[in-house]
Scaffold this motif. Structure first.
Motif, PDB file in Angstrom:
ATOM      1  N   LYS A 148      46.077  44.484  33.529  1.00 37.43           N
ATOM      2  CA  LYS A 148      44.707  44.054  33.258  1.00 37.43           C
ATOM      3  C   LYS A 148      44.593  43.462  31.860  1.00 37.43           C
ATOM      4  CE  LYS A 148      42.376  47.215  36.354  1.00 37.43           C
ATOM      5  NZ  LYS A 148      41.435  48.312  36.465  1.00 37.43           N
ATOM      6  N   LYS A 149      45.254  44.094  30.884  1.00 36.12           N
ATOM      7  CA  LYS A 149      45.197  43.576  29.525  1.00 36.12           C
ATOM      8  C   LYS A 149      45.801  42.184  29.462  1.00 36.12           C
ATOM      9  CE  LYS A 149      45.149  47.921  27.042  1.00 36.12           C
ATOM     10  NZ  LYS A 149      45.838  48.773  26.093  1.00 36.12           N
ATOM     11  N   GLU A 150      46.931  41.997  30.134  1.00 39.05           N
ATOM     12  CA  GLU A 150      47.556  40.688  30.131  1.00 39.05           C
ATOM     13  C   GLU A 150      46.637  39.671  30.792  1.00 39.05           C
ATOM     14  OE1 GLU A 150      51.297  41.231  32.019  1.00 39.05           O
ATOM     15  OE2 GLU A 150      52.116  42.387  30.367  1.00 39.05           O
ATOM     16  N   GLY A 151      45.971  40.062  31.879  1.00 44.48           N
ATOM     17  CA  GLY A 151      45.052  39.164  32.555  1.00 44.48           C
ATOM     18  C   GLY A 151      43.896  38.777  31.657  1.00 44.48           C
ATOM     19  N   LYS A 152      43.362  39.740  30.926  1.00 45.72           N
ATOM     20  CA  LYS A 152      42.268  39.433  30.021  1.00 45.72           C
ATOM     21  C   LYS A 152      42.725  38.471  28.935  1.00 45.72           C
ATOM     22  CE  LYS A 152      39.349  43.460  30.484  1.00 45.72           C
ATOM     23  NZ  LYS A 152      38.784  44.621  29.817  1.00 45.72           N
ATOM     24  N   ARG A 153      43.900  38.705  28.407  1.00 45.85           N
ATOM     25  CA  ARG A 153      44.410  37.846  27.354  1.00 45.85           C
ATOM     26  C   ARG A 153      44.586  36.424  27.877  1.00 45.85           C
ATOM     27  NH1 ARG A 153      49.144  40.360  26.086  1.00 45.85           N
ATOM     28  NH2 ARG A 153      47.978  42.181  25.518  1.00 45.85           N
ATOM     29  N   THR A 154      45.061  36.293  29.093  1.00 42.48           N
ATOM     30  CA  THR A 154      45.253  34.982  29.686  1.00 42.48           C
ATOM     31  C   THR A 154      43.922  34.285  29.891  1.00 42.48           C
ATOM     32  OG1 THR A 154      47.205  35.773  30.830  1.00 42.48           O
ATOM     33  CG2 THR A 154      46.214  33.764  31.659  1.00 42.48           C
ATOM     34  N   ARG A 155      42.933  35.017  30.364  1.00 40.60           N
ATOM     35  CA  ARG A 155      41.641  34.411  30.644  1.00 40.60           C
ATOM     36  C   ARG A 155      40.919  34.009  29.372  1.00 40.60           C
ATOM     37  NH1 ARG A 155      39.451  38.559  34.944  1.00 40.60           N
ATOM     38  NH2 ARG A 155      40.758  39.811  33.676  1.00 40.60           N
ATOM     39  N   GLN A 181      37.231  26.074  32.559  1.00 38.53           N
ATOM     40  CA  GLN A 181      38.353  25.893  33.477  1.00 38.53           C
ATOM     41  C   GLN A 181      39.153  27.181  33.599  1.00 38.53           C
ATOM     42  OE1 GLN A 181      39.038  23.461  35.519  1.00 38.53           O
ATOM     43  NE2 GLN A 181      40.881  24.454  36.272  1.00 38.53           N
ATOM     44  N   ARG A 182      39.393  27.856  32.474  1.00 40.94           N
ATOM     45  CA  ARG A 182      40.108  29.136  32.520  1.00 40.94           C
ATOM     46  C   ARG A 182      39.323  30.174  33.306  1.00 40.94           C
ATOM     47  NH1 ARG A 182      41.936  27.974  27.153  1.00 40.94           N
ATOM     48  NH2 ARG A 182      40.190  29.103  26.265  1.00 40.94           N
ATOM     49  N   GLN A 183      37.991  30.165  33.157  1.00 43.34           N
ATOM     50  CA  GLN A 183      37.172  31.102  33.927  1.00 43.34           C
ATOM     51  C   GLN A 183      37.273  30.816  35.420  1.00 43.34           C
ATOM     52  OE1 GLN A 183      33.348  30.504  31.997  1.00 43.34           O
ATOM     53  NE2 GLN A 183      33.436  32.595  31.181  1.00 43.34           N
ATOM     54  N   ARG A 184      37.240  29.552  35.798  1.00 41.80           N
ATOM     55  CA  ARG A 184      37.368  29.195  37.216  1.00 41.80           C
ATOM     56  C   ARG A 184      38.726  29.619  37.762  1.00 41.80           C
ATOM     57  NH1 ARG A 184      34.463  24.608  35.586  1.00 41.80           N
ATOM     58  NH2 ARG A 184      36.357  23.439  35.189  1.00 41.80           N
ATOM     59  N   GLU A 185      39.784  29.387  36.987  1.00 40.11           N
ATOM     60  CA  GLU A 185      41.121  29.768  37.430  1.00 40.11           C
ATOM     61  C   GLU A 185      41.254  31.277  37.573  1.00 40.11           C
ATOM     62  OE1 GLU A 185      43.608  27.940  34.497  1.00 40.11           O
ATOM     63  OE2 GLU A 185      43.334  25.937  35.332  1.00 40.11           O
ATOM     64  N   ALA A 186      40.668  32.011  36.640  1.00 39.69           N
ATOM     65  CA  ALA A 186      40.719  33.470  36.720  1.00 39.69           C
ATOM     66  C   ALA A 186      39.967  33.961  37.952  1.00 39.69           C
ATOM     67  CB  ALA A 186      40.138  34.099  35.456  1.00 39.69           C
ATOM     68  N   GLY A 187      38.828  33.358  38.243  1.00 43.87           N
ATOM     69  CA  GLY A 187      38.062  33.726  39.435  1.00 43.87           C
ATOM     70  C   GLY A 187      38.826  33.417  40.707  1.00 43.87           C
ATOM     71  N   GLU A 196      42.092  33.256  41.012  1.00 42.55           N
ATOM     72  CA  GLU A 196      43.203  34.209  41.109  1.00 42.55           C
ATOM     73  C   GLU A 196      42.704  35.560  41.605  1.00 42.55           C
ATOM     74  OE1 GLU A 196      46.966  35.850  40.989  1.00 42.55           O
ATOM     75  OE2 GLU A 196      46.353  33.753  40.900  1.00 42.55           O
ATOM     76  N   TYR A 197      41.551  35.992  41.125  1.00 46.32           N
ATOM     77  CA  TYR A 197      40.959  37.256  41.555  1.00 46.32           C
ATOM     78  C   TYR A 197      40.689  37.223  43.060  1.00 46.32           C
ATOM     79  CZ  TYR A 197      37.618  41.108  41.775  1.00 46.32           C
ATOM     80  OH  TYR A 197      36.974  42.268  42.104  1.00 46.32           O
ATOM     81  N   ARG A 198      40.124  36.109  43.538  1.00 45.50           N
ATOM     82  CA  ARG A 198      39.848  35.982  44.975  1.00 45.50           C
ATOM     83  C   ARG A 198      41.142  35.936  45.780  1.00 45.50           C
ATOM     84  NH1 ARG A 198      36.065  32.872  42.625  1.00 45.50           N
ATOM     85  NH2 ARG A 198      37.195  30.923  42.937  1.00 45.50           N
ATOM     86  N   ARG A 199      42.153  35.228  45.280  1.00 42.88           N
ATOM     87  CA  ARG A 199      43.427  35.151  46.003  1.00 42.88           C
ATOM     88  C   ARG A 199      44.060  36.528  46.157  1.00 42.88           C
ATOM     89  NH1 ARG A 199      44.247  30.260  43.383  1.00 42.88           N
ATOM     90  NH2 ARG A 199      45.205  31.264  41.608  1.00 42.88           N
ATOM     91  N   THR A 200      44.086  37.303  45.081  1.00 43.83           N
ATOM     92  CA  THR A 200      44.696  38.628  45.166  1.00 43.83           C
ATOM     93  C   THR A 200      43.886  39.546  46.071  1.00 43.83           C
ATOM     94  OG1 THR A 200      43.598  39.345  43.137  1.00 43.83           O
ATOM     95  CG2 THR A 200      45.836  38.486  42.918  1.00 43.83           C
ATOM     96  N   GLY A 201      42.554  39.421  46.007  1.00 40.92           N
ATOM     97  CA  GLY A 201      41.707  40.226  46.886  1.00 40.92           C
ATOM     98  C   GLY A 201      41.920  39.875  48.350  1.00 40.92           C
ATOM     99  N   ASN A 202      42.039  38.588  48.637  1.00 41.69           N
ATOM    100  CA  ASN A 202      42.273  38.154  50.011  1.00 41.69           C
ATOM    101  C   ASN A 202      43.641  38.593  50.502  1.00 41.69           C
ATOM    102  OD1 ASN A 202      39.785  36.934  50.107  1.00 41.69           O
ATOM    103  ND2 ASN A 202      40.550  34.903  49.619  1.00 41.69           N
ATOM    104  N   ALA A 203      44.646  38.524  49.634  1.00 41.66           N
ATOM    105  CA  ALA A 203      45.990  38.954  50.015  1.00 41.66           C
ATOM    106  C   ALA A 203      46.005  40.456  50.315  1.00 41.66           C
ATOM    107  CB  ALA A 203      46.990  38.626  48.911  1.00 41.66           C
ATOM    108  N   ALA A 204      45.280  41.231  49.515  1.00 38.54           N
ATOM    109  CA  ALA A 204      45.216  42.671  49.748  1.00 38.54           C
ATOM    110  C   ALA A 204      44.503  42.970  51.066  1.00 38.54           C
ATOM    111  CB  ALA A 204      44.504  43.359  48.579  1.00 38.54           C
TER     112      ALA A 204
END
Length: 107
Positions: free
Chosen positions: A3-10, A55-61, A63-71
């Motif tokens: 999560k920390k790495e994700g926040k840093r990336t976003r 753009q970073r916010q859109r990409e993070a969103g 990615e969040y949806r992709r991982t949720g859908n995969a789960a």
């Protein structure tokens, strides 16, 4: 730790949030007359930064949806396997973990 790495990336440098109030104040200037040369220059400097932040916010969103859908897909797959017969211990643990994450994210 992920999560920390994700926040840093976003958030990148973590200072982009400082730009948003400035941009909002510039938006409020619309219709009040022309901007000064300095204001135009500052606005021109801020626009690419804000666009990059959005753009970073859109990409993070996305990615969040992709991982949720995969789960969700994996939960459905494990539930079908469970109906066909008993799951392995690893599959049971994975299913329980995915369900726990899903219920936690809904709260």
């Amino acid at each position: 730790m992920a999560k920390k790495e994700g926040k840093r990336t976003r958030s990148g440098t973590g200072r982009e949030w400082l730009l948003l109030p400035v941009l909002r104040s510039w938006r409020s200037w619309r219709g009040r007359g022309p901007l000064t040369v300095e204001q135009e220059a500052e606005l021109a400097e801020l626009r690419p930064k804000v666009a990059q932040h959005r753009q970073r916010q859109r990409e993070a969103g996305a990615e969040y949806r992709r991982t949720g859908n995969a789960a969700a897909d994996r939960v459905a797959e494990l539930e079908v396997l469970k109906e066909q017969g008993p799951l392995t211990v690893e599959q049971e643990v994975e299913l329980a973990e995915l369900r726990r994450r899903r219920s936690r994210s809904r709260n």
